[in-house]
Design a protein around this motif. Structure first.
Motif, PDB file in Angstrom:
ATOM      1  N   GLN A 198       0.851  -1.186   0.000  1.00 32.13           N
ATOM      2  CA  GLN A 198       0.000   0.000   0.000  1.00 32.13           C
ATOM      3  C   GLN A 198       0.890   1.242   0.000  1.00 32.13           C
ATOM      4  O   GLN A 198       1.983   1.227   0.565  1.00 32.13           O
ATOM      5  N   PRO A 199       0.449   2.325  -0.616  1.00 36.41           N
ATOM      6  CA  PRO A 199       1.262   3.546  -0.639  1.00 36.41           C
ATOM      7  C   PRO A 199       1.557   4.028   0.776  1.00 36.41           C
ATOM      8  O   PRO A 199       0.680   4.001   1.635  1.00 36.41           O
ATOM      9  N   PRO A 200       2.784   4.445   1.023  1.00 35.16           N
ATOM     10  CA  PRO A 200       3.143   4.895   2.369  1.00 35.16           C
ATOM     11  C   PRO A 200       2.505   6.243   2.708  1.00 35.16           C
ATOM     12  O   PRO A 200       2.217   7.037   1.810  1.00 35.16           O
ATOM     13  N   GLU A 201       2.291   6.473   3.990  1.00 33.95           N
ATOM     14  CA  GLU A 201       1.792   7.780   4.449  1.00 33.95           C
ATOM     15  C   GLU A 201       2.762   8.882   4.029  1.00 33.95           C
ATOM     16  O   GLU A 201       2.350   9.945   3.592  1.00 33.95           O
ATOM     17  N   ASP A 202       4.056   8.605   4.196  1.00 33.37           N
ATOM     18  CA  ASP A 202       5.117   9.538   3.796  1.00 33.37           C
ATOM     19  C   ASP A 202       5.471   9.225   2.341  1.00 33.37           C
ATOM     20  O   ASP A 202       6.079   8.193   2.053  1.00 33.37           O
ATOM     21  N   SER A 203       5.099  10.100   1.429  1.00 32.32           N
ATOM     22  CA  SER A 203       5.284   9.833  -0.001  1.00 32.32           C
ATOM     23  C   SER A 203       6.751   9.794  -0.421  1.00 32.32           C
ATOM     24  O   SER A 203       7.049   9.459  -1.572  1.00 32.32           O
TER      25      SER A 203
ATOM     26  N   ASP B  54      10.372  -2.572  -0.171  1.00 29.58           N
ATOM     27  CA  ASP B  54      10.115  -3.759   0.655  1.00 29.58           C
ATOM     28  C   ASP B  54       8.765  -4.388   0.318  1.00 29.58           C
ATOM     29  O   ASP B  54       8.632  -5.615   0.296  1.00 29.58           O
ATOM     30  N   GLY B  55       7.757  -3.568   0.036  1.00 24.04           N
ATOM     31  CA  GLY B  55       6.446  -4.083  -0.356  1.00 24.04           C
ATOM     32  C   GLY B  55       6.499  -4.832  -1.679  1.00 24.04           C
ATOM     33  O   GLY B  55       5.887  -5.889  -1.837  1.00 24.04           O
ATOM     34  N   VAL B  56       7.261  -4.285  -2.623  1.00 24.72           N
ATOM     35  CA  VAL B  56       7.434  -4.963  -3.914  1.00 24.72           C
ATOM     36  C   VAL B  56       8.116  -6.314  -3.700  1.00 24.72           C
ATOM     37  O   VAL B  56       7.696  -7.335  -4.255  1.00 24.72           O
TER      38      VAL B  56
ATOM     39  N   ASP C 271       8.874   7.851   1.374  1.00 30.37           N
ATOM     40  CA  ASP C 271       9.345   6.603   1.973  1.00 30.37           C
ATOM     41  C   ASP C 271       9.477   5.528   0.891  1.00 30.37           C
ATOM     42  O   ASP C 271       8.686   4.587   0.813  1.00 30.37           O
ATOM     43  N   VAL C 272      10.492   5.694   0.082  1.00 30.83           N
ATOM     44  CA  VAL C 272      10.720   4.797  -1.049  1.00 30.83           C
ATOM     45  C   VAL C 272      11.065   3.388  -0.573  1.00 30.83           C
ATOM     46  O   VAL C 272      10.644   2.397  -1.174  1.00 30.83           O
ATOM     47  N   LEU C 273      11.812   3.288   0.529  1.00 30.23           N
ATOM     48  CA  LEU C 273      12.226   1.977   1.021  1.00 30.23           C
ATOM     49  C   LEU C 273      11.027   1.098   1.386  1.00 30.23           C
ATOM     50  O   LEU C 273      11.035  -0.104   1.122  1.00 30.23           O
ATOM     51  N   SER C 274       9.965   1.679   1.940  1.00 30.68           N
ATOM     52  CA  SER C 274       8.793   0.872   2.278  1.00 30.68           C
ATOM     53  C   SER C 274       8.138   0.307   1.013  1.00 30.68           C
ATOM     54  O   SER C 274       7.629  -0.813   1.022  1.00 30.68           O
TER      55      SER C 274
END
Length: 150
Positions: free
Chosen positions: A81-86, A94-96, A88-91
């Motif tokens: 899901q898209p991070p709250e902090d746009s 990790d999601g991918v 936050d590329v690392l999240s």
């Protein structure tokens, strides 16, 4: 035709559609200079994931089944899901990776089920898509290494 093969084809189809939605959304919402390369990669992968869904849906049709539709859909990719902090590329990376690992697991199960069901067409399709998913995983592992260095 094996019920397990059909179940896994339907799951893989739904997962590919969900991946398209999440890649598209993340490619739109990510911000920052560092996000540009990830956004480009996600954009490029959208067409490949959609192609996978199309192939899986066509295989289901060949097996006299129908691909899942929106009413059949059950979202599973919580970490993509898209991070709250746009920024936050690392999240997103990790999601991918989590989604790719899940896809790899599904395609490996599909290969085994198709082999057991003596369904070489589905087995071949799953092997081909598995190779693409493993390549995506490798690409995003590289991104994660790069981002963790910083």
């Amino acid at each position: 035709m094996s019920e397990e093969v059909t179940r896994l084809l339907r799951r893989a189809y739904s997962d590919e559609i969900e991946t398209v939605m999440n890649y598209l959304t993340n490619a739109i919402v990510l911000d920052g200079v560092r996000a540009a390369e990830i956004k480009e990669s996600l954009d490029a992968d959208i067409n490949e994931e959609l192609s996978h869904a199309r192939l899986l849906g066509e295989r289901l049709k060949q097996l006299d089944e129908r691909p899942p539709s929106s009413y059949d859909f059950e979202a599973r990719q919580q970490n993509l899901q898209p991070p709250e902090d746009s920024t936050d590329v690392l999240s997103v990376i990790d999601g991918v990776l989590e989604a790719e690992i899940d896809a790899i697991d599904t395609y490996r199960k599909l290969i085994k089920a198709a082999e057991k069901a003596d369904d070489p067409v589905t087995e071949d399709l799953a092997v081909t898509i598995l190779a693409d998913e493993e390549a995506h995983r490798t690409e995003f592992r590289g991104y994660r290494k790069e981002y963790r260095k910083d």
